[in-house]
Design a protein around this motif. Structure first.
Motif, short mmCIF file in Angstrom:
data_model
loop_
_atom_site.label_atom_id
_atom_site.label_comp_id
_atom_site.label_asym_id
_atom_site.label_seq_id
_atom_site.Cartn_x
_atom_site.Cartn_y
_atom_site.Cartn_z
N LEU A 123 17.84 -7.14 22.63
CA LEU A 123 17.94 -5.64 22.04
C LEU A 123 17.28 -4.74 21.45
N ARG A 124 16.34 -5.19 20.84
CA ARG A 124 15.09 -4.03 20.00
C ARG A 124 14.09 -3.55 21.03
N ALA A 125 14.16 -4.84 21.59
CA ALA A 125 12.63 -4.43 22.39
C ALA A 125 13.03 -5.52 24.04
N PRO A 126 14.00 -4.84 24.82
CA PRO A 126 14.13 -5.29 26.01
C PRO A 126 13.54 -5.26 27.17
N VAL A 127 13.06 -6.58 27.62
CA VAL A 127 13.07 -7.03 29.11
C VAL A 127 12.99 -5.57 30.24
N TRP A 128 14.17 -5.50 30.71
CA TRP A 128 14.24 -4.21 31.64
C TRP A 128 14.82 -3.66 30.54
N PRO A 129 15.61 -1.74 31.33
CA PRO A 129 16.02 -1.87 31.18
C PRO A 129 17.85 -1.65 30.50
N LEU A 130 18.39 -1.19 29.47
CA LEU A 130 19.57 -1.19 29.73
C LEU A 130 20.75 0.02 29.73
#
Length: 250
Positions: A123-130
């Motif tokens: 959640l601090r460095a997500p793979v895809w946009p949130l």
């Protein structure tokens, strides 16, 4: 037992439960399927990896409504939509509901601290946009604290407290100083509404059909869960006038 506390804040959010055809509804608080989709995006789990999605769905979830959203509706018109017969075009009308200015504390509980720590890192460095229910609704602040002193008020992250304790003691996520000051002066504060996963045998249990079994485009399936509605008091201890440092388990 360990818990992970998240903040869901955005000008607009939408948590559909029966969105089909021309009417796209929203619940008054985040759904299990919506939160699982959010976690999957952060972790980089594709929608066809069903087994990974089911494992995320098994996390126990609790919601605290720190600011009730205003239910709004968009009336959308789409022109030149091809007909199903291929013999021309038509105009499509749709009603899309969303919550404006809502603010939620979401708490996930598990016996596996490493599992929650992995989610926190993602959640601090997500793979895809949130996004909060729809791609057009990105978060207004970080979902979980990173430990920086000057960061926005948000979820405190991983803790060794059970879910109910976090809902009762986590600092209020309201970040408008004038609102916090006004609430401190009130003697008759409204409690904060909660929605918590519970045992089906609980006398107060209510059914929600929002546990994702598959997000595949051609095979979307959901199972039932039971939730219990309640509330926690908005105490002086919950109301802070400046950012509270993160005191997490990692």
């Amino acid at each position: 037992m360990y818990s992970l506390a998240l903040c869901l804040d955005a000008p607009m959010q939408s948590w559909g439960t029966r969105s089909r055809g021309s009417i796209r509804d929203t619940a008054r608080e985040p759904t299990k399927s919506g939160v699982v989709g959010l976690l999957a995006a952060a972790l980089g789990i594709p929608r066809d990896r069903t087994s990974s999605l089911v494992k995320l769905s098994q996390l126990r979830m609790g919601i605290r409504v720190d600011r009730e959203g205003i239910l709004e509706r968009d009336y959308q018109v789409t022109q030149n939509v091809p007909t199903t017969t291929g013999g021309g075009h038509r105009t499509a009308l749709s009603h899309r509901y969303y919550l404006a200015d809502a603010l939620f504390l979401v708490v996930l509980e598990s016996e596996d601290a490493d599992r929650l720590a992995k989610i926190q890192h993602a959640l601090r460095a997500p793979v895809w946009p949130l996004f909060l229910g729809r791609r057009a609704f990105p978060p207004a602040r970080p979902l979980v604290a990173s430990g920086h002193y000057d960061e926005a008020r948000t979820g405190l992250g991983l803790t060794d407290q059970p879910l109910e304790a976090v809902l009762a003691t986590h600092p209020w996520l309201e970040d408008r100083p004038e609102v916090c000051t006004a609430e401190r002066r009130r003697a008759d504060r409204d409690p904060l509404r909660t929605v918590i996963d519970c045992d089906p045998a609980d006398p107060a249990a209510e059914l929600r059909m929002d546990v994702p079994l598959s997000f595949k485009s051609d095979d979307r399936r959901y199972a039932a869960r039971t939730v219990r509605f309640g509330s926690v008091p908005l105490t002086d201890e919950l109301i802070t006038t400046k950012d509270t440092p993160c005191t997490s388990a990692s």
